[in-house]
Motif scaffolding. Structure first.
Motif, short mmCIF file in Angstrom:
data_model
loop_
_atom_site.label_atom_id
_atom_site.label_comp_id
_atom_site.label_asym_id
_atom_site.label_seq_id
_atom_site.Cartn_x
_atom_site.Cartn_y
_atom_site.Cartn_z
N SER A 103 -32.11 122.76 41.78
CA SER A 103 -32.99 122.12 40.78
C SER A 103 -33.09 122.98 39.52
O SER A 103 -34.06 122.85 38.76
CB SER A 103 -34.38 121.92 41.37
OG SER A 103 -34.96 123.18 41.67
N ALA A 104 -32.12 123.88 39.32
CA ALA A 104 -32.13 124.77 38.15
C ALA A 104 -33.45 125.54 38.08
O ALA A 104 -34.02 125.75 37.01
CB ALA A 104 -31.90 123.96 36.86
N GLY A 105 -33.93 125.95 39.27
CA GLY A 105 -35.14 126.77 39.31
C GLY A 105 -36.45 126.00 39.23
O GLY A 105 -37.53 126.60 39.18
N GLN A 106 -36.39 124.66 39.20
CA GLN A 106 -37.63 123.88 39.05
C GLN A 106 -38.40 123.77 40.37
O GLN A 106 -39.63 123.77 40.38
CB GLN A 106 -37.31 122.48 38.53
CG GLN A 106 -36.72 122.48 37.13
CD GLN A 106 -37.64 123.13 36.11
OE1 GLN A 106 -38.83 122.86 36.07
NE2 GLN A 106 -37.09 124.04 35.31
N THR A 107 -37.70 123.63 41.51
CA THR A 107 -38.38 123.64 42.81
C THR A 107 -38.72 125.10 43.12
O THR A 107 -37.85 125.96 43.05
CB THR A 107 -37.45 123.08 43.91
OG1 THR A 107 -37.19 121.70 43.62
CG2 THR A 107 -38.09 123.18 45.28
N GLU A 108 -39.98 125.38 43.44
CA GLU A 108 -40.39 126.78 43.55
C GLU A 108 -39.66 127.48 44.69
O GLU A 108 -39.33 126.88 45.72
CB GLU A 108 -41.91 126.89 43.70
CG GLU A 108 -42.50 126.20 44.92
CD GLU A 108 -44.01 126.41 45.00
OE1 GLU A 108 -44.43 127.56 45.16
OE2 GLU A 108 -44.74 125.41 44.89
N PRO A 109 -39.40 128.81 44.52
CA PRO A 109 -38.62 129.53 45.54
C PRO A 109 -39.30 129.55 46.91
O PRO A 109 -38.62 129.53 47.92
CB PRO A 109 -38.49 130.95 44.97
CG PRO A 109 -39.20 130.98 43.67
CD PRO A 109 -39.71 129.63 43.35
N THR B 201 -36.23 117.82 42.28
CA THR B 201 -37.36 118.75 42.20
C THR B 201 -38.38 118.30 43.25
O THR B 201 -38.82 117.16 43.24
CB THR B 201 -38.00 118.72 40.80
OG1 THR B 201 -36.96 118.85 39.82
CG2 THR B 201 -39.00 119.85 40.63
N LEU B 202 -38.74 119.22 44.16
CA LEU B 202 -39.65 118.88 45.27
C LEU B 202 -40.95 119.66 45.17
O LEU B 202 -41.02 120.74 44.59
CB LEU B 202 -39.00 119.24 46.62
CG LEU B 202 -37.79 118.45 47.09
CD1 LEU B 202 -37.36 118.94 48.47
CD2 LEU B 202 -38.09 116.96 47.14
N PRO C 26 -46.40 121.57 37.27
CA PRO C 26 -45.76 122.44 36.27
C PRO C 26 -44.23 122.42 36.28
O PRO C 26 -43.62 123.01 35.40
CB PRO C 26 -46.26 123.84 36.66
CG PRO C 26 -46.52 123.76 38.12
CD PRO C 26 -47.00 122.35 38.37
N ALA C 27 -43.62 121.78 37.24
CA ALA C 27 -42.15 121.75 37.28
C ALA C 27 -41.61 120.62 36.41
O ALA C 27 -42.32 119.67 36.09
CB ALA C 27 -41.67 121.55 38.72
N GLY C 28 -40.35 120.76 36.03
CA GLY C 28 -39.66 119.67 35.33
C GLY C 28 -38.79 118.92 36.33
O GLY C 28 -38.21 119.54 37.23
N PRO D 5 -41.80 119.25 31.69
CA PRO D 5 -42.85 118.96 32.67
C PRO D 5 -43.79 117.87 32.16
O PRO D 5 -44.19 117.87 31.00
CB PRO D 5 -43.58 120.30 32.81
CG PRO D 5 -42.55 121.33 32.44
CD PRO D 5 -41.71 120.69 31.37
N MET D 6 -44.10 116.92 33.04
CA MET D 6 -44.93 115.77 32.68
C MET D 6 -46.20 115.76 33.54
O MET D 6 -46.15 116.09 34.72
CB MET D 6 -44.17 114.46 32.97
CG MET D 6 -42.95 114.25 32.11
SD MET D 6 -43.40 113.77 30.43
CE MET D 6 -44.22 112.20 30.73
#
Length: 522
Positions: free
Chosen positions: A298-304, A259-260, A15-17, A62-63
Motif C-alpha cells: 500500500s506504499a506505506g499507507q497500511t500501518e506497519p 489500504t486496510l 489518516p491513511a490514503g 487522506p479523506m
C-alpha cells in the motif's frame, strides 16, 4: 480499475490514503478523479502505466469519513466511473470454515438477516475461493462484488458468503465508531495455516527446504473423494487446499495494494491435525509477514503494526482425550497465554472455548468426515470419528462481541476498555497444607467448579508429566485456591481448561465481571 474496486465500495479513511490501481496500455497516462455530490472535483491524480505488467497505481490524499463519492479513471478516450463510494474503515476477514460460516447458519439467523437493511453503510465484498502455485497480481474470481447488505447477500448459502463473524464484527464497529465500514472476506474451509502463508513466512519456521520443495508429511494428500463429503456442506470434505502458499498466492497477495485498518482471523482447526506444534511459529510468522506485505503493497499507507484480531479455537468433540485443540489454543498465543504480548504485538484474541455447540447441525462427523483430517494417512482410529459434537458452533455473536472489545482497545486505542479475561499473575505453594494459591489479574466470577479444570504436573521429572486434577477449594476476589491432594512429590506445572471441550456453554469456571472467560494456560 483492478478487480476489487467497484460501485458501493468503502475506501480507507484518514489518516491513511487509499491506494487505487488498475490495468492499462503500457506507457499511457491514467487520470483518476474523485468527485463529490453534483460532480464537484475533490482531487485529481495522474499515474503512468508501467510495463510489462501494464498496471498503474496512485494514492489518494487522506479523506475524512463519509460519502457518497464517484471515482473516474481515464486513459485517452476511455473512462470508467465507480459510484456510491464511501470512506471509512476497511477490515479483511480470513481463515477457514468458522470464518466462512454465513449469517444464514448462526443462532437467531432470521433476526440477523432481517436487520441487514439497517446497515447500509457497512459494505461487503467476498473473494472467491481460489488457489495458485504462483503469486497472482489480481483476483481471478470474485464471489461477491462490493454490495450494500441485504438478507439475500448475507445469507447466500452455507459456507459461501457472507461471513457471520466478519459481518457481526463490522456491524458492531459501525455502531461503535459511527463510520462506514468495508468488509473483505477471503476464507476457505478445511485449510491449514500453511496454505495462507507466503513461502518467506514458511521458510522462517523451517517448513521449506532451500530448493523450494516443501518438507511435508503425507497428510498433504489430495482431498478425499467427494463421496466422503459431509451432508451439510459439499465443500467440506478434507475440504480446502492443503498445499503451502496456494491461498496466499491467489486470495491474499492480490489484495496487498489495499489500504486496510485491520484484520480478523479465525483458523486453526485444520492445524490441530497438521504441524500442530509448529503453530507457535507459523502463526506469529504469518501475522508479521502479512503486516510487512500490506504495508509495502500500500506504499506505506497500511500501518506497519496493522491490528490483527483472531478467534482462539472453540470446541470439537465432547469427552475427547486428545489435547491437540488445547495445544493449538496455547500456540495461538505464541505459548504466552494472553495477547498482545512481546511475540505478538498489536494483536487481540476472542476466547471461544466456552461457546461449544453440541447440537450444531453443521459439521457433525460421521465415519471419515473430519474437517482437515486425512484419516488413513494420519493413521487415526476411524472409530473415534463416530461422535456427536460440532466444530462449527452457531453462537458467532459472542465471538464477534469479544473481537469487537479487542478491536476497540487495540486498534482504536480505547484505553479503559476491558477486552481480556482474567489471567494468572503468580502461583504460591503452601506445602504444609497441600494447597496452591493462584493470583489473577482481575476480579473473578466463578460460574461453576469443575474438579478437572485445573490440573497440576505431579512428578519428580518434567517429562512425561503426570497431570492430576487439582480441585478448587476456594475462590476469592482475585485468587483461586487449589487442593493438591494426590500430589506428594514436586509440583512442576499447572494448567487450566486443557481439553478439547473444557466446559459447557458459557459455563467455564472463571470469568471476569464483564463476562469474559479466563483463557486456558499451561
Amino acid at each position: 480499475f483492478a478487480s476489487y474496486y467497484g460501485d458501493h465500495m468503502v475506501l480507507q479513511r484518514e489518516p491513511a490514503g487509499a491506494v487505487l490501481w488498475g490495468h492499462g496500455e503500457p506507457g499511457a497516462v491514467v487520470t483518476v478523479t474523485l468527485s463529490g455530490a453534483l460532480g464537484l472535483v475533490i482531487t485529481k491524480k495522474t499515474a503512468q502505466v508501467k510495463g510489462p505488467s501494464g498496471t498503474w497505481t496512485t494514492v489518494l490524499d487522506p479523506m475524512e469519513q463519509g460519502g457518497p463519492y464517484a471515482l473516474t479513471a481515464e486513459q485517452g478516450s476511455e473512462n470508467v466511473t465507480l459510484r456510491d463510494i464511501y470512506f471509512g474503515d476497511v477490515w479483511l476477514c480470513s481463515g477457514q470454515s468458522n470464518m466462512a460460516m454465513t449469517v444464514l447458519q448462526v443462532a437467531n439467523a432470521s433476526q440477523e438477516l432481517a436487520a441487514a437493511a439497517r446497515y447500509p453503510y457497512v459494505r461487503v465484498f467476498a473473494v472467491a475461493p481460489a488457489r495458485s502455485d504462483v503469486e497472482l497480481e489480481d483476483l481471478e474470481q470474485i464471489a461477491l462484488p462490493w454490495s450494500i447488505p441485504t438478507a439475500e447477500i448475507l445469507g447466500h448459502g452455507n459456507f459461501t458468503y457472507f461471513s457471520a463473524v466478519c459481518w457481526l464484527l463490522g456491524r458492531s464497529l459501525y455502531e461503535a465508531l459511527g463510520s462506514p465500514v468495508g468488509l473483505v472476506e477471503a476464507a476457505w474451509g478445511g485449510t491449514p495455516i500453511e496454505a495462507w502463508s507466503s513461502r518467506q513466512a514458511l521458510r522462517a519456521c523451517g517448513l521449506l527446504e532451500d530448493r523450494g520443495r516443501v518438507k511435508l508429511p503425507l497428510c498433504f494428500a489430495p482431498s478425499l473423494s467427494p463421496a466422503l463429503s459431509s451432508s451439510t456442506s459439499p465443500q467440506q470434505h478434507l475440504s480446502g487446499p492443503q498445499t503451502p502458499s496456494v491461498l496466499w498466492n491467489a486470495m491474499i497477495h492480490p489484495l496487498l495494494n489495499m489500504t486496510l485498518r485491520g484484520i480478523a482471523w479465525y483458523q486453526g482447526e485444520a492445524n490441530a491435525f497438521l504441524h500442530t506444534d509448529r503453530y507457535n511459529c507459523t502463526f506469529p510468522a504469518l501475522i508479521a509477514d502479512w503486516r510487512r506485505a500490506f504495508h509495502a503493497g500500500s506504499a506505506g499507507q497500511t500501518e506497519p503494526l496493522l491490528p490483527f484480531g483472531f478467534v482462539q479455537l472453540s470446541t470439537y468433540r465432547c469427552e475427547s482425550p486428545d489435547d491437540s485443540f488445547a495445544r493449538l489454543r496455547w500456540h495461538q498465543t505464541a505459548d504466552l497465554g494472553v495477547v498482545p504480548n512481546a511475540r505478538m504485538p498489536g494483536t487481540f484474541m476472542a476466547v471461544a472455548m466456552d461457546l461449544g455447540d453440541e447440537h450444531s447441525p453443521y459439521g457433525r462427523r460421521v465415519l471419515g468426515q473430519g474437517e482437515g483430517v486425512a484419516m488413513k494417512l494420519l493413521g487415526t482410529n476411524p472409530i473415534s470419528f463416530l461422535f456427536l459434537g460440532s466444530i462449527h458452533p452457531r453462537d458467532k455473536q459472542n465471538v464477534a462481541h469479544r473481537l469487537l472489545l479487542g478491536a476497540r482497545a487495540v486498534a482504536y486505542g480505547d484505553k479503559d476498555l476491558v477486552f481480556q479475561g482474567p489471567y494468572p499473575t503468580r502461583a504460591v505453594l503452601e506445602v504444609t497444607r497441600g494447597l496452591l494459591n493462584v493470583t489473577y489479574s482481575q476480579e473473578l466470577v466463578c460460574r461453576q467448579r469443575n474438579p478437572r479444570s485445573f490440573e497440576v504436573c505431579c512428578s519428580s521429572q518434567a517429562s512425561p508429566c503426570r497431570w492430576l486434577p487439582a480441585p478448587v477449594v476456594a475462590v476469592g476476589s482475585r485468587t483461586v485456591t487449589l487442593a493438591l491432594g494426590g500430589c506428594g512429590t514436586l509440583v512442576l506445572g499447572l494448567r487450566y481448561a486443557w481439553a478439547e471441550w473444557p466446559c459447557e456453554y458459557q459455563s467455564c469456571p472463571l470469568y471476569n465481571t464483564q463476562g469474559l472467560p479466563a483463557p486456558p494456560f499451561l
